[in-house]
Design an enzyme around this catalytic site. Structure first.
Site, PDB file in Angstrom:
ATOM      1  N   GLU A 128      79.309  39.850  49.379  1.00  0.00           N
ATOM      2  CA  GLU A 128      80.680  39.328  49.495  1.00  0.00           C
ATOM      3  C   GLU A 128      81.592  40.346  50.166  1.00  0.00           C
ATOM      4  O   GLU A 128      82.486  39.987  50.938  1.00  0.00           O
ATOM      5  CB  GLU A 128      81.243  38.958  48.115  1.00  0.00           C
ATOM      6  CG  GLU A 128      80.528  37.823  47.426  1.00  0.00           C
ATOM      7  CD  GLU A 128      80.705  36.493  48.146  1.00  0.00           C
ATOM      8  OE1 GLU A 128      80.204  36.369  49.280  1.00  0.00           O
ATOM      9  OE2 GLU A 128      81.307  35.580  47.582  1.00  0.00           O
ATOM     10  N   THR A 181      87.423  33.725  54.919  1.00  0.00           N
ATOM     11  CA  THR A 181      87.997  34.229  53.667  1.00  0.00           C
ATOM     12  C   THR A 181      88.895  35.442  53.944  1.00  0.00           C
ATOM     13  O   THR A 181      89.974  35.565  53.369  1.00  0.00           O
ATOM     14  CB  THR A 181      86.873  34.589  52.672  1.00  0.00           C
ATOM     15  OG1 THR A 181      86.161  33.379  52.381  1.00  0.00           O
ATOM     16  CG2 THR A 181      87.405  35.171  51.381  1.00  0.00           C
TER      17      THR A 181
HETATM   18  N1  HSE Z   1      88.508  34.303  45.304  1.00  0.00           N
HETATM   19  C1  HSE Z   1      88.116  34.273  46.681  1.00  0.00           C
HETATM   20  C2  HSE Z   1      89.334  33.931  47.518  1.00  0.00           C
HETATM   21  C3  HSE Z   1      87.060  33.232  46.854  1.00  0.00           C
HETATM   22  O1  HSE Z   1      89.989  32.942  47.185  1.00  0.00           O
HETATM   23  O2  HSE Z   1      89.626  34.629  48.481  1.00  0.00           O
HETATM   24  C4  HSE Z   1      86.574  33.065  48.259  1.00  0.00           C
HETATM   25  O3  HSE Z   1      85.637  32.002  48.272  1.00  0.00           O
END
Ligand code: HSE
Length: 307
Positions: A128, A181
């Site tokens: 991630e 993201t």
């Molecule tokens: N919590 C993360 C965001 C999840 O919202 O940036 C990304 O899938």
């Protein structure tokens, strides 16, 4: 065991009020992955089908997650990974998490499970970090543990698995645009007014209570996001209409799935979830936007071994 085939589940992170802490696993949406033991040490990604993603181990989230795990264990052999992508990157349903989690889960199985699934979260988070610049755990945690998960802390990592009411279904619509993201995080503000924070943590607590007591109506009333959704929703075409029409069609609540652009809704029962899917589709048909739609019960076991 020399080879393993996995179903790597898609996930919905944030679940409206729980930015970076809440997530849930979907049951019938995900990638497949084959991992095999080979004589050559290290990790080699031999095949990626369905998406144009890097094969180089250090540039691929599955490779990075796998290497982070292998740095903690001695092995006399290596691993080859084949990835069959059904989840589109940048869709908001945990594409990178499915690959990162699948890699560490599969290698752990082939090694005879030296790590618990909770331990694996930390390794998958390194994937991630590569994908979004931040090692958030709210997609990889439900992918590895199943059901709803709450990331209590990341340093040290402590993730709780939360009870999933049996009649809960998710509907997810993915308008065919990509939102990275990292971009969706960049537009967020760095601080939150106390009044807003109070509303938000009230909802997080209420949602957890609603899940444990199977109070569907309370779950619905808790799916509110006062912090992230007002900012990110501008990146998503017809977000307000999709959300409103989902709720009119019977959804308990709706919001942005992860960092978007997918929009999710939770419903009590599959019939309602299907009606919600029809309502969502209608909005995008009227505005002329292509979409994918998924209806899924909540997957309470996470990644599945399919062979
Ligand atoms: N919590 C993360 C965001 C999840 O919202 O940036 C990304 O899938």
């Amino acid at each position: 065991m020399e080879e393993i085939k996995l179903f790597c589940t898609a996930t919905i992170a944030n679940v409206s009020c729980g930015f970076d802490v809440l997530g849930l696993a979907l049951d019938n949406v995900g990638d497949e992955m084959i991992i095999r033991k080979v004589a050559k040490k290290g990790v080699t990604i031999t095949k990626i089908v369905g998406q144009d993603l890097p094969l180089e181990t250090h540039k691929n989230v599955a490779g990075v997650a796998a290497l982070s795990m292998l740095s903690k264990v001695d092995t006399e052999f290596g691993f080859e990974i084949e990835i069959y992508k059904n989840i589109k990157p940048g869709s908001g349903i945990g594409s990178s998490a499915a690959s990162s989690s699948g890699a560490v889960f599969g290698i752990n199985e082939l090694l005879g499970r030296p790590f618990s699934n909770h331990d694996l979260i930390e390794f998958a988070m390194q994937g991630e970090r590569l994908a979004s610049g931040v090692a958030h755990a709210d997609n990889v945690a439900p992918a590895l543990l199943g059901g709803f998960t709450l990331v209590k802390t990341t340093e040290p990592l402590e993730v709780l698995k939360i009870h999933t009411p049996s009649e809960l279904y998710a509907t997810v619509i993915h308008p065919q645009i990509e939102v990275k993201t990292s971009d969706a995080r960049e537009i967020l503000r760095g601080s939150v007014p106390l009044k807003t924070a109070i509303k938000q943590w009230g909802n997080v607590g209420a949602l957890i209570s609603g899940l444990y007591t199977e109070d569907y109506e309370l779950i619905g009333r808790s799916l509110e996001d006062h912090i992230v959704e007002p900012i990110r929703s501008i990146l998503i075409p017809a977000f307000d209409a999709v959300k409103q029409d989902s709720i009119k069609a019977g959804a308990l609540g709706a919001g942005i799935s992860g960092s978007g652009p997918s929009i999710y809704a939770l419903s009590k029962g599959e019939e309602t979830a299907k009606k919600v899917a029809d309502a969502m589709k209608k909005v995008y048909e009227n505005v002329g936007i292509d979409y994918d739609v998924h209806i899924s019960k909540i997957n309470t076991e996470g990644i599945k071994v399919i062979q």
